[in-house]
Design a protein around this motif. Structure first.
Motif, PDB file in Angstrom:
ATOM      1  N   THR A 305       0.825  -1.215   0.000  1.00 50.66           N
ATOM      2  CA  THR A 305       0.000   0.000   0.000  1.00 50.66           C
ATOM      3  C   THR A 305       0.851   1.253   0.000  1.00 50.66           C
ATOM      4  N   LYS A 306       1.933   1.256   0.770  1.00 55.20           N
ATOM      5  CA  LYS A 306       2.761   2.470   0.878  1.00 55.20           C
ATOM      6  C   LYS A 306       3.481   2.778  -0.425  1.00 55.20           C
ATOM      7  N   VAL A 307       3.823   1.758  -1.201  1.00 56.16           N
ATOM      8  CA  VAL A 307       4.442   2.014  -2.509  1.00 56.16           C
ATOM      9  C   VAL A 307       3.419   2.644  -3.447  1.00 56.16           C
ATOM     10  N   ARG A 308       2.205   2.120  -3.452  1.00 50.52           N
ATOM     11  CA  ARG A 308       1.165   2.715  -4.304  1.00 50.52           C
ATOM     12  C   ARG A 308       0.883   4.149  -3.889  1.00 50.52           C
ATOM     13  N   GLU A 309       0.883   4.386  -2.591  1.00 47.86           N
ATOM     14  CA  GLU A 309       0.668   5.751  -2.108  1.00 47.86           C
ATOM     15  C   GLU A 309       1.822   6.659  -2.509  1.00 47.86           C
ATOM     16  N   ALA A 310       3.031   6.124  -2.499  1.00 47.89           N
ATOM     17  CA  ALA A 310       4.199   6.904  -2.934  1.00 47.89           C
ATOM     18  C   ALA A 310       4.058   7.309  -4.400  1.00 47.89           C
ATOM     19  N   VAL A 311       3.635   6.355  -5.231  1.00 47.18           N
ATOM     20  CA  VAL A 311       3.426   6.675  -6.647  1.00 47.18           C
ATOM     21  C   VAL A 311       2.346   7.740  -6.784  1.00 47.18           C
ATOM     22  N   ARG A 312       1.302   7.626  -5.986  1.00 47.59           N
ATOM     23  CA  ARG A 312       0.231   8.623  -6.024  1.00 47.59           C
ATOM     24  C   ARG A 312       0.765  10.009  -5.696  1.00 47.59           C
ATOM     25  N   ASN A 313       1.814  10.061  -4.873  1.00 45.44           N
ATOM     26  CA  ASN A 313       2.431  11.341  -4.512  1.00 45.44           C
ATOM     27  C   ASN A 313       3.494  11.790  -5.512  1.00 45.44           C
ATOM     28  N   LEU A 314       3.744  10.968  -6.521  1.00 46.03           N
ATOM     29  CA  LEU A 314       4.764  11.316  -7.514  1.00 46.03           C
ATOM     30  C   LEU A 314       4.165  11.582  -8.890  1.00 46.03           C
ATOM     31  N   ILE A 315       2.894  11.902  -8.907  1.00 47.06           N
ATOM     32  CA  ILE A 315       2.219  12.280 -10.154  1.00 47.06           C
ATOM     33  C   ILE A 315       1.905  13.764 -10.095  1.00 47.06           C
ATOM     34  N   ASP A 316       2.320  14.484 -11.119  1.00 50.32           N
ATOM     35  CA  ASP A 316       2.071  15.927 -11.180  1.00 50.32           C
ATOM     36  C   ASP A 316       0.713  16.166 -11.849  1.00 50.32           C
ATOM     37  N   TYR A 317      -0.348  15.930 -11.093  1.00 50.64           N
ATOM     38  CA  TYR A 317      -1.699  16.030 -11.632  1.00 50.64           C
ATOM     39  C   TYR A 317      -1.985  17.400 -12.242  1.00 50.64           C
ATOM     40  N   GLN A 318      -1.663  18.437 -11.480  1.00 49.52           N
ATOM     41  CA  GLN A 318      -1.983  19.795 -11.927  1.00 49.52           C
ATOM     42  C   GLN A 318      -1.141  20.186 -13.146  1.00 49.52           C
ATOM     43  N   GLY A 319       0.143  19.802 -13.134  1.00 49.92           N
ATOM     44  CA  GLY A 319       0.996  20.096 -14.283  1.00 49.92           C
ATOM     45  C   GLY A 319       0.521  19.395 -15.543  1.00 49.92           C
ATOM     46  N   LEU A 320       0.132  18.143 -15.410  1.00 51.55           N
ATOM     47  CA  LEU A 320      -0.394  17.402 -16.555  1.00 51.55           C
ATOM     48  C   LEU A 320      -1.668  18.056 -17.087  1.00 51.55           C
ATOM     49  N   ASP A 321      -2.537  18.446 -16.160  1.00 54.24           N
ATOM     50  CA  ASP A 321      -3.806  19.042 -16.561  1.00 54.24           C
ATOM     51  C   ASP A 321      -3.594  20.344 -17.332  1.00 54.24           C
ATOM     52  N   GLN A 322      -2.639  21.137 -16.901  1.00 54.51           N
ATOM     53  CA  GLN A 322      -2.430  22.455 -17.496  1.00 54.51           C
ATOM     54  C   GLN A 322      -1.558  22.429 -18.750  1.00 54.51           C
TER      55      GLN A 322
END
Length: 536
Positions: A305-322
């Motif tokens: 679970t902690k690895v998946r959560e780490a990946v979730r924290n390593l995605i630039d959601y806002q940058g991708l969106d913009q």
């Protein structure tokens, strides 16, 4: 004389399709033909039992018919198509459809209720990914012929094998790519070794839709010709010609020169450059499908679970969106389409490298690890993957990108043989039950369960409590209670750090010449060209 001219005309058109862009550019598009440019890399089968992709749906929507169709954008209203009317029994366990009596297949065979029943049986018998929809309702190859049957030539009776809201079944008959009606006699004429015509239908059709498939060369061209005997009235265009084009700049150039009428899949910079021109129309079509990053929980790292959560924290959601997703999609972090009452607000995921490193260290990977990211080589997939590769590296996860065709990339995911994938998929129409079932539901996590239409199964995600909440929502008739169940399922998926992380909800931007009229994009990419014409 007329026949000779038509044959010659078709021969010239076929020759034109085989020529390169410079040769094609010498001619303007004919007034009675729609010339479409798009990538066909993900178009590898048009067999309704094994063609789940959006591109195949766009083709089959013009070759085949369904019993009913959904009113655009309204998940609770359905309109007649092959079925003139239908009724649901008082106990909700049976649905009866009354078919039109004037429908003929392209072969000339009359369309009957037996064809409808056989088409759904065929899906179950062949047991490709699209059978998952019907399996989830309790149908099997052993029971479907007794539960879905023709009581006479124009009456189809469907019994529900388990307790559920019958409107879910009705909705699936309107929207599932597997719900189109196949000409049973024609398909069986081409049967080999008991395959129910599957080998032939990969590149051929046996439908009743407004167009006939005249020619298809993989990754080259596709030609649809008007079916003059269509029950809904003949299409206004004689032909639709689809050319395989993967270069956005080429699509833009040919549109500007008048050598293309319509283009799918143009890159954002090229759309921006021509948006506003009086010679061009730009239409944004909201889709139900999602762009996502998925991790396979069969991999030891992503099972944590902690690895998946780490990946979730390593995605630039806002940058991708913009920066990447304009003209492609709109930020969405929930496993449910935007605009639905049952959808919770975005949880607010964002880049947090220090937190990601902390989580990786706690999971036993203080120095990170290596992995692979599978994706298509076309935008925006490759652009999302490249950004993800860079941001994962900030946390210590070294990822190499593996590109391939649609069959190679999605095939690996369907086979549960991947590490990370950047992909797009899920239920096309807006409906909370189907959204959650697609991403979070997995009734059987074994490799041999064969449930590839459930993205959760593909990613090896299994949670009994989430399954139960979705099951309950599927049969709950009280709207307030049903809404609560949907909210609970989304909250639990967030807490469990589900391995499929939503990035964006698809927006399909279609660019066309200003003289193309009557084009209204369907929100499931099942756009019909029946009413399209050119105003010249």
């Amino acid at each position: 004389m007329k026949t000779k001219f038509s044959t010659l005309h078709l021969g010239l058109l076929t020759a034109m399709l085989t020529l390169g862009p410079m040769t094609l550019a010498q001619a303007k598009t004919p007034a009675d033909q729609l010339i479409v440019g798009m990538s066909m890399v993900n178009l590898f089968s048009i067999d309704p039992a094994n063609a789940p992709g959006l591109d195949a749906s766009g083709v089959n929507a013009n070759l085949y018919d369904t019993l009913i169709k959904r009113d655009q954008g309204n998940p609770e209203k359905h309109l007649p198509q092959l079925a003139e009317r239908w009724e649901i029994s008082e106990d909700g366990k049976q649905v009866t459809f009354h078919l039109r009596q004037d429908v003929k297949f392209h072969s000339g065979n009359p369309l009957t209720a037996e064809d409808v029943a056989w088409s759904l049986y065929r899906v179950m018998k062949l047991n490709f990914g699209l059978a998952t929809t019907w399996k989830a309702y309790g149908y099997s190859v052993d029971n479907i012929q007794s539960l879905i049957r023709a009581s006479d030539a124009h009456t189809l009776v469907i019994d529900l094998p388990q307790t559920m809201d019958p409107l879910l079944l009705v909705d699936s008959l309107a929207i599932s790519p597997s719900a189109v009606v196949v000409d049973r006699k024609t398909a069986l004429t081409h049967e080999k070794n008991g395959d129910l015509g599957a080998g032939w239908l990969v590149t051929n059709e046996a439908g009743s839709g407004p167009f006939v498939l005249t020619k298809w060369s993989a990754n080259d061209s596709l030609l649809l010709t008007r079916f003059d005997g269509y029950w809904g009235g003949a299409a206004k265009l004689k032909r639709v010609v689809v050319r395989h084009m993967t270069e956005s700049q080429s699509l833009r150039l040919m549109l500007e020169r008048g050598d293309l009428d319509l283009a799918y899949g143009m890159a954002a910079p090229d759309i921006r450059a021509i948006d506003g021109s009086d010679k061009i129309q730009v239409q944004s079509l909201p889709r139900g499908t999602m762009y996502y990053v998925a991790m396979s929980m069969k991999q030891p790292e992503f099972a944590k679970t902690k690895v998946r959560e780490a990946v979730r924290n390593l995605i630039d959601y806002q940058g991708l969106d913009q920066q990447v997703m304009p003209y492609y999609g709109k930020l969405n972090q929930q496993p449910m389409q935007l605009g639905l009452a049952a959808r919770l607000p975005d949880p607010g995921y964002h880049m947090d490298v220090p937190q990601a490193k902390k989580l990786l260290s706690e999971a036993g990977y203080p120095e990170g690890f290596t992995t692979t990211i599978r994706t298509l080589s076309e935008p925006p997939f490759i652009d999302i993957a490249a950004r993800l590769q860079a941001t994962l590296a900030e946390g210590g996860i070294k990822a190499s990108i593996v590109t391939g065709t649609g069959n190679q990339v999605y095939g690996a995911m369907r086979a549960r043989n991947f590490e990370i994938i950047v992909a797009r998929g899920a239920e096309r129409y807006p409906h909370p039950y189907f959204s959650l079932r697609t991403f979070a539901y997995n009734p059987n996590n074994s490799d041999d369960a064969g449930l590839p239409n459930f993205q959760g199964w593909r990613a090896s995600f299994f949670n009994e409590q989430i399954n139960s909440l979705i099951d309950q929502a599927g049969v709950e008739r009280d709207s307030a209670r049903r809404l609560s169940l949907y909210h609970q399922a989304q909250t639990l998926y967030d807490q469990q750090v589900g391995p499929i992380l939503m990035i964006s909800q698809m927006t399909d931007t279609v660019v066309s010449a200003a003289d193309v009229k009557g084009f209204t994009g369907d929100d499931a990419e099942a756009t019909r060209y029946l009413g399209v014409y050119k105003q010249r």
